[in-house]
Design a protein around this motif. Structure first.
Motif, mmCIF file in Angstrom:
data_model
loop_
_atom_site.group_PDB
_atom_site.id
_atom_site.type_symbol
_atom_site.label_atom_id
_atom_site.label_comp_id
_atom_site.label_asym_id
_atom_site.label_seq_id
_atom_site.Cartn_x
_atom_site.Cartn_y
_atom_site.Cartn_z
ATOM 1 N N LEU A 151 0.850 -1.187 0.000
ATOM 2 C CA LEU A 151 0.000 0.000 0.000
ATOM 3 C C LEU A 151 0.883 1.233 0.000
ATOM 4 C CD1 LEU A 151 -2.953 1.237 0.534
ATOM 5 C CD2 LEU A 151 -2.223 1.320 2.927
ATOM 6 N N ASP A 152 0.601 2.179 -0.899
ATOM 7 C CA ASP A 152 1.303 3.458 -0.932
ATOM 8 C C ASP A 152 0.578 4.458 -0.052
ATOM 9 O OD1 ASP A 152 3.131 2.518 -2.779
ATOM 10 O OD2 ASP A 152 2.095 3.363 -4.510
ATOM 11 N N ARG B 92 -4.445 3.262 9.912
ATOM 12 C CA ARG B 92 -4.176 2.358 11.036
ATOM 13 C C ARG B 92 -5.410 1.562 11.470
ATOM 14 N NH1 ARG B 92 -4.189 7.562 12.938
ATOM 15 N NH2 ARG B 92 -5.786 8.089 14.485
ATOM 16 N N ASP B 93 -6.597 2.099 11.240
ATOM 17 C CA ASP B 93 -7.817 1.394 11.629
ATOM 18 C C ASP B 93 -8.330 0.465 10.538
ATOM 19 O OD1 ASP B 93 -7.976 2.608 14.190
ATOM 20 O OD2 ASP B 93 -8.825 4.414 13.285
ATOM 21 N N GLY B 94 -7.539 0.316 9.503
ATOM 22 C CA GLY B 94 -7.921 -0.549 8.396
ATOM 23 C C GLY B 94 -8.737 0.189 7.357
ATOM 24 N N ILE B 95 -8.785 -0.385 6.181
ATOM 25 C CA ILE B 95 -9.594 0.126 5.084
ATOM 26 C C ILE B 95 -10.617 -0.953 4.761
ATOM 27 C CG2 ILE B 95 -9.593 0.950 2.708
ATOM 28 C CD1 ILE B 95 -6.611 1.669 3.105
ATOM 29 N N VAL B 96 -11.871 -0.657 5.022
ATOM 30 C CA VAL B 96 -12.946 -1.629 4.833
ATOM 31 C C VAL B 96 -14.002 -0.998 3.934
ATOM 32 C CG1 VAL B 96 -14.702 -3.053 5.953
ATOM 33 C CG2 VAL B 96 -12.521 -2.602 7.124
ATOM 34 N N PHE C 136 -17.778 -7.130 -3.695
ATOM 35 C CA PHE C 136 -17.584 -7.956 -2.498
ATOM 36 C C PHE C 136 -17.107 -7.043 -1.377
ATOM 37 C CE2 PHE C 136 -14.421 -8.218 -5.832
ATOM 38 C CZ PHE C 136 -13.356 -7.535 -5.271
ATOM 39 N N LEU C 137 -17.102 -7.552 -0.172
ATOM 40 C CA LEU C 137 -16.494 -6.841 0.945
ATOM 41 C C LEU C 137 -14.982 -6.982 0.825
ATOM 42 C CD1 LEU C 137 -16.727 -5.369 3.711
ATOM 43 C CD2 LEU C 137 -16.813 -7.633 4.774
ATOM 44 N N CYS C 138 -14.257 -5.893 1.012
ATOM 45 C CA CYS C 138 -12.794 -5.913 0.927
ATOM 46 C C CYS C 138 -12.212 -5.309 2.203
ATOM 47 C CB CYS C 138 -12.321 -5.126 -0.283
ATOM 48 S SG CYS C 138 -10.535 -5.251 -0.600
ATOM 49 N N VAL C 139 -11.251 -6.012 2.789
ATOM 50 C CA VAL C 139 -10.626 -5.580 4.040
ATOM 51 C C VAL C 139 -9.117 -5.488 3.834
ATOM 52 C CG1 VAL C 139 -10.241 -6.127 6.476
ATOM 53 C CG2 VAL C 139 -12.436 -6.685 5.407
ATOM 54 N N VAL C 140 -8.566 -4.312 4.106
ATOM 55 C CA VAL C 140 -7.129 -4.060 3.953
ATOM 56 C C VAL C 140 -6.594 -3.608 5.316
ATOM 57 C CG1 VAL C 140 -5.356 -2.783 2.696
ATOM 58 C CG2 VAL C 140 -7.560 -3.263 1.597
ATOM 59 N N ALA C 141 -5.576 -4.296 5.818
ATOM 60 C CA ALA C 141 -5.043 -3.967 7.136
ATOM 61 C C ALA C 141 -3.534 -3.743 7.049
ATOM 62 C CB ALA C 141 -5.351 -5.088 8.129
ATOM 63 N N PRO D 66 -4.594 -7.883 1.381
ATOM 64 C CA PRO D 66 -6.025 -7.573 1.326
ATOM 65 C C PRO D 66 -6.848 -8.858 1.185
ATOM 66 C CG PRO D 66 -4.781 -6.249 -0.238
ATOM 67 C CD PRO D 66 -3.883 -7.329 0.221
ATOM 68 N N ILE D 67 -8.019 -8.856 1.797
ATOM 69 C CA ILE D 67 -8.898 -10.017 1.746
ATOM 70 C C ILE D 67 -10.229 -9.616 1.133
ATOM 71 C CG2 ILE D 67 -10.066 -11.808 3.096
ATOM 72 C CD1 ILE D 67 -7.024 -12.063 3.142
#
Length: 299
Positions: free
Chosen positions: A98-99, A133-137, A276-281, A295-296
């Motif tokens: 991630l940039d 920091r709290d994730g990208i959802v 879809f739901l995408c979760v990036v941490a 990413p999931i």
């Protein structure tokens, strides 16, 4: 039109100076709506495996070694822990990352006009990856451009245009909206698997800078690609990474580079839906210009 780099019309997508950039388009309402995308509960990674061997596109691979236990002790009596040490070049041409918004300096400034002097050898004091920091959802949307064109992958140097993005919307019956995480497949990873690594710094498929106007119009929160997102060679004279400049610097859009969609695309095809739901941490790296990511997608 982009022979000289031109900032696209930002409209409502423009972020206030500083702040969280385009992540501000992700709200509790968009997250709740994205959660409703989960139907089968299938999960799939969008990350490429971290590579520790040199390759033409990865001259500085990640370093990994076991730091304990020594082999002589591993089979001994009592308790032992196996531990590791990792080190990597985050912004390479092989590892998924991630940039952050501090990654691109253009005209002596960062996104929002923040002085480039806020980035020093000690780290970034503004716009670091800590913003996420709290994730990208959010709702992820995959555009499969090779599928659209009837080819396994786009050849290095080819461009994804705004017309391609709109055509993918029509063909896949999905529309990108505010706060979405847009993922654009060019087939870079499949080509690398089937033909072997090449010097992607010199030749790769990616978005044409004019396509960034589509991102601005739709208020995209994050852009992810299975390549670098930028085409090489660059179509913009004097600027090697115009998509990075326009997306990160002008619009405040975080980018994810060198993902892989070879697991996700068949599932989308099978289920007949491309959202879809995408979760990036990203990792908690308070002064860093980016982070490794896994990413999931949750279908």
């Amino acid at each position: 039109m982009y022979a000289r780099l031109r900032t696209p019309p930002a409209g409502k997508a423009a972020a206030a100076p500083g702040g969280r950039g385009a992540l501000a388009t992700i709200t509790p309402d968009t997250v709740r709506a994205a959660a409703a995308e989960v139907r089968t509960g299938r999960t799939v990674t969008l990350a490429s495996p971290i590579e520790t061997a040199p390759a033409p596109d990865n001259p500085h691979p990640a370093g990994h070694r076991l730091t304990s236990p020594p082999e002589a002790e591993a089979e001994g009596a009592g308790l032992h822990f196996a531990t590791d040490h990792f080190g990597m070049d985050v912004h390479g041409d092989a590892q998924s990352h991630l940039d952050a918004l501090c990654h691109v300096v253009y005209g002596g400034t960062l996104h929002g006009g923040i002085p480039a002097t806020t980035v020093t050898a000690d780290g970034a004091s503004a716009l670091s990856v800590e913003l996420a920091r709290d994730g990208i959802v959010g709702r992820g949307v995959l555009f499969d451009i090779p599928r659209l064109r009837g080819v396994p992958w786009l050849e290095p140097g080819d461009h994804v245009t705004a017309d391609d993005l709109r055509a993918a919307e029509d063909a896949q019956r999905v529309r990108v909206g505010a706060g979405d995480i847009l993922l654009v497949r060019v087939g870079h990873r499949r080509r690398r698997i089937e033909t072997g690594p090449w010097d992607a710094a010199r030749a790769r498929a990616g978005l044409h800078p004019e396509a960034v106007e589509f991102l601005a119009e739709r208020q995209v929160a994050v852009l992810g690609g299975d390549g670098n997102n930028d085409t090489a060679p660059s179509p913009t004279e004097g600027v090697d990474f115009p998509v990075h400049v326009l997306a990160i610097h002008a619009l405040g859009i975080h980018l994810m580079d060198y993902l892989q969609f070879e697991d996700l695309a068949p599932l989308c095809e099978q289920e007949g839906r491309w959202s879809f739901l995408c979760v990036v941490a990203p990792l908690r790296l308070p002064a860093a210009t980016g982070s490794p990511v896994n990413p999931i997608a949750i279908l």
